[in-house]
Design a protein around this motif. Structure first.
Motif, short mmCIF file in Angstrom:
data_model
loop_
_atom_site.label_atom_id
_atom_site.label_comp_id
_atom_site.label_asym_id
_atom_site.label_seq_id
_atom_site.Cartn_x
_atom_site.Cartn_y
_atom_site.Cartn_z
N THR A 239 -10.17 14.88 21.51
CA THR A 239 -11.51 14.37 21.83
C THR A 239 -12.22 13.74 20.63
O THR A 239 -13.39 13.39 20.73
CB THR A 239 -12.39 15.52 22.36
OG1 THR A 239 -12.52 16.54 21.34
CG2 THR A 239 -11.78 16.15 23.61
N PHE A 240 -11.52 13.55 19.53
CA PHE A 240 -12.18 13.10 18.31
C PHE A 240 -12.87 11.74 18.42
O PHE A 240 -13.98 11.57 17.88
CB PHE A 240 -11.19 13.07 17.14
CG PHE A 240 -11.83 12.79 15.82
CD1 PHE A 240 -12.49 13.79 15.13
CD2 PHE A 240 -11.83 11.51 15.27
CE1 PHE A 240 -13.12 13.54 13.92
CE2 PHE A 240 -12.45 11.25 14.07
CZ PHE A 240 -13.10 12.26 13.39
N PRO A 241 -12.28 10.72 19.06
CA PRO A 241 -12.97 9.41 19.13
C PRO A 241 -14.38 9.50 19.71
O PRO A 241 -15.29 8.81 19.26
CB PRO A 241 -12.04 8.58 20.02
CG PRO A 241 -10.69 9.15 19.77
CD PRO A 241 -10.92 10.63 19.65
N LEU A 242 -14.58 10.36 20.71
CA LEU A 242 -15.91 10.50 21.30
C LEU A 242 -16.88 11.15 20.32
O LEU A 242 -18.08 10.84 20.32
CB LEU A 242 -15.83 11.33 22.58
CG LEU A 242 -15.18 10.62 23.77
CD1 LEU A 242 -14.90 11.61 24.89
CD2 LEU A 242 -16.06 9.48 24.27
N ASP A 243 -16.37 12.04 19.46
CA ASP A 243 -17.22 12.65 18.44
C ASP A 243 -17.66 11.60 17.44
O ASP A 243 -18.83 11.58 17.00
CB ASP A 243 -16.46 13.78 17.75
CG ASP A 243 -17.31 14.50 16.72
OD1 ASP A 243 -18.37 15.04 17.09
OD2 ASP A 243 -16.93 14.53 15.53
N VAL A 283 -7.79 0.67 16.18
CA VAL A 283 -7.69 2.02 16.76
C VAL A 283 -7.94 3.08 15.70
O VAL A 283 -8.56 4.12 15.97
CB VAL A 283 -6.30 2.21 17.41
CG1 VAL A 283 -6.14 3.65 17.91
CG2 VAL A 283 -6.11 1.23 18.57
N ARG A 284 -7.48 2.83 14.47
CA ARG A 284 -7.66 3.81 13.40
C ARG A 284 -9.13 4.08 13.12
O ARG A 284 -9.50 5.15 12.64
CB ARG A 284 -6.96 3.33 12.12
CG ARG A 284 -5.45 3.30 12.22
CD ARG A 284 -4.83 2.79 10.95
NE ARG A 284 -5.04 3.69 9.84
CZ ARG A 284 -4.64 3.45 8.59
NH1 ARG A 284 -4.02 2.31 8.32
NH2 ARG A 284 -4.86 4.32 7.63
N GLY A 285 -9.98 3.09 13.44
CA GLY A 285 -11.40 3.28 13.22
C GLY A 285 -11.99 4.39 14.06
O GLY A 285 -12.98 5.01 13.67
N LEU A 286 -11.38 4.66 15.22
CA LEU A 286 -11.86 5.73 16.09
C LEU A 286 -11.47 7.11 15.59
O LEU A 286 -11.96 8.13 16.11
CB LEU A 286 -11.32 5.54 17.51
CG LEU A 286 -11.87 4.34 18.29
CD1 LEU A 286 -11.10 4.16 19.59
CD2 LEU A 286 -13.36 4.51 18.56
N TYR A 287 -10.58 7.15 14.61
CA TYR A 287 -10.11 8.44 14.09
C TYR A 287 -10.49 8.62 12.62
O TYR A 287 -9.91 9.45 11.92
CB TYR A 287 -8.59 8.55 14.25
CG TYR A 287 -8.17 8.70 15.69
CD1 TYR A 287 -8.06 9.96 16.27
CD2 TYR A 287 -7.92 7.58 16.48
CE1 TYR A 287 -7.70 10.10 17.61
CE2 TYR A 287 -7.56 7.71 17.82
CZ TYR A 287 -7.46 8.97 18.37
OH TYR A 287 -7.11 9.12 19.69
N ARG A 288 -11.50 7.87 12.19
CA ARG A 288 -11.95 8.00 10.80
C ARG A 288 -12.54 9.38 10.58
O ARG A 288 -13.46 9.79 11.28
CB ARG A 288 -13.00 6.92 10.50
CG ARG A 288 -13.14 6.58 9.03
CD ARG A 288 -14.18 5.51 8.83
NE ARG A 288 -13.88 4.24 9.48
CZ ARG A 288 -13.04 3.33 8.99
NH1 ARG A 288 -12.39 3.57 7.87
NH2 ARG A 288 -12.84 2.20 9.63
N GLY A 289 -12.01 10.12 9.63
CA GLY A 289 -12.49 11.46 9.35
C GLY A 289 -11.75 12.55 10.11
O GLY A 289 -12.14 13.72 10.05
N LEU A 290 -10.68 12.19 10.86
CA LEU A 290 -9.96 13.19 11.64
C LEU A 290 -9.34 14.27 10.76
O LEU A 290 -9.38 15.45 11.09
CB LEU A 290 -8.87 12.53 12.49
CG LEU A 290 -7.97 13.49 13.29
CD1 LEU A 290 -8.79 14.31 14.27
CD2 LEU A 290 -6.86 12.73 14.01
N THR A 291 -8.77 13.86 9.63
CA THR A 291 -8.11 14.83 8.75
C THR A 291 -9.06 15.92 8.30
O THR A 291 -8.77 17.12 8.42
CB THR A 291 -7.49 14.14 7.53
OG1 THR A 291 -6.54 13.16 7.97
CG2 THR A 291 -6.78 15.15 6.64
#
Length: 326
Positions: A239-243, A283-291
């Motif tokens: 659910t990370f992109p929505l966050d 697409v990677r922009g939606l997961y910025r900060g996932l790590t």
């Protein structure tokens, strides 16, 4: 009284559950505050990840690249207190959210179990299904109730040395004056779209794994903590992109260009935000900060569930002693 072998939703009175949830939220928030600030800063950053690390972009804001460099940059430019920016509204958020979440989770479970015979179901709902529904309902309810605090936490964490808001009271006054009541609920749509599956998956995985890990004996840990960690990592990744979209929308409005990242685009709704991010950042922009989010999720969930279990045992024993005196 032991939590091992039983579901957390069957333990303690409503008041004890609420107090334990609030205690868990309070402690967990303080522990993970620095990682939360780093996550928010990375989520709000719009430059390409392939850009070389530098201290300023074209608009005068910092460029972060990775968790540790971001930590070092904040420490160097804003001091140790920079890692706890937004901690006051965040502590209020976690306390209220934790209390509301666990209370709603327990209440929704009771409603589901009471509704099953009335609906003519001969068998109770499967554990995973019941936990998913109860977790989703609890997450949605707690999110709506505490959302203004979440927005305030994000805005305080997003401001650098040039402070947009000098105090919590002034921030509330300014947002109410300039943006109206709706200003406190910017990004609620993607917030609910994220939290419903997130909390549903979290509690479903947690309740499924917890009985199997109940007897696990690890230093400074427990079966509940391990189950909470695995559940959180699983739910967070999906659910990370929505966050991220929620965070970007939370800093929209008249103060958008005054935060530490001064080039945050103007978005028109959640769908528009997703389209703009995909177009400009991929697409990677939606997961910025996932790590760093996953790094935060593990200790946050472990501390939350471990503290909740032990706080509930403490409050339950306290209640038993009080009853014995009476």
């Amino acid at each position: 009284m032991s939590l091992k072998g039983d579901s957390l939703k069957d333990e303690g009175s409503r008041l004890q559950v609420t107090a334990a949830g609030a205690t868990a939220g309070l402690i967990a928030r303080f522990v993970i505050a620095p990682l939360d600030v780093v996550k928010i800063r990375l989520q709000l950053q719009t430059h390409s990840l392939s850009d070389p690390l530098s201290h300023h972009n074209l608009h005068g804001g910092p460029i972060y690249k990775g968790t540790l460099p971001t930590l070092r940059h904040i420490l160097r430019s804003e001091g140790l207190t920079g890692l706890w920016k937004g901690n006051v509204p965040a502590e209020l958020l976690y306390v209220c959210y934790g209390a509301a979440q666990f209370t709603a989770y327990r209440g929704t479970t009771a409603l589901l179990r009471a509704a099953a015979p009335a609906a003519g179901w001969d068998e109770p709902l499967p554990q995973a299904v019941e936990s998913f529904i109860a977790g989703a309902a609890a997450g949605a309810g707690a999110t709506v109730v505490t959302y203004p605090l979440d927005l305030l936490r994000t805005r305080f964490a997003a401001q650098g040395n040039d402070r947009v808001y000098t105090s919590l009271r002034l921030a509330i006054t300014q947002i109410a004056r300039d943006e109206g009541p709706r200003g406190f609920f910017r990004g609620l749509g993607p917030g609910l779209a994220q939290i419903i599956p997130y909390m549903g998956v979290f509690f479903a995985v947690y309740e499924t794994l917890r009985p199997h890990l109940a007897n696990l004996d690890l230093p400074l840990s427990s079966g509940g903590a391990v189950a909470g960690t695995l559940a959180s990592v699983t739910a967070k990744t999906g659910t990370f992109p929505l966050d991220l979209v929620r965070k970007r929308i939370q800093v929209q409005g008249p103060t958008r260009g005054r935060y530490v990242h001064k080039n945050i685009p103007e978005y028109r709704g959640a769908v528009g935000a997703v389209g703009t991010i995909l177009r400009n950042e991929g697409v990677r922009g939606l997961y910025r900060g996932l790590t760093v989010s996953l790094m935060k999720a593990a200790p946050a969930s472990a501390v939350t569930m471990w503290t909740y279990e032990h706080a509930l045992m403490f409050y339950s024993r306290l209640g038993e002693r009080r009853e014995e005196r009476l």
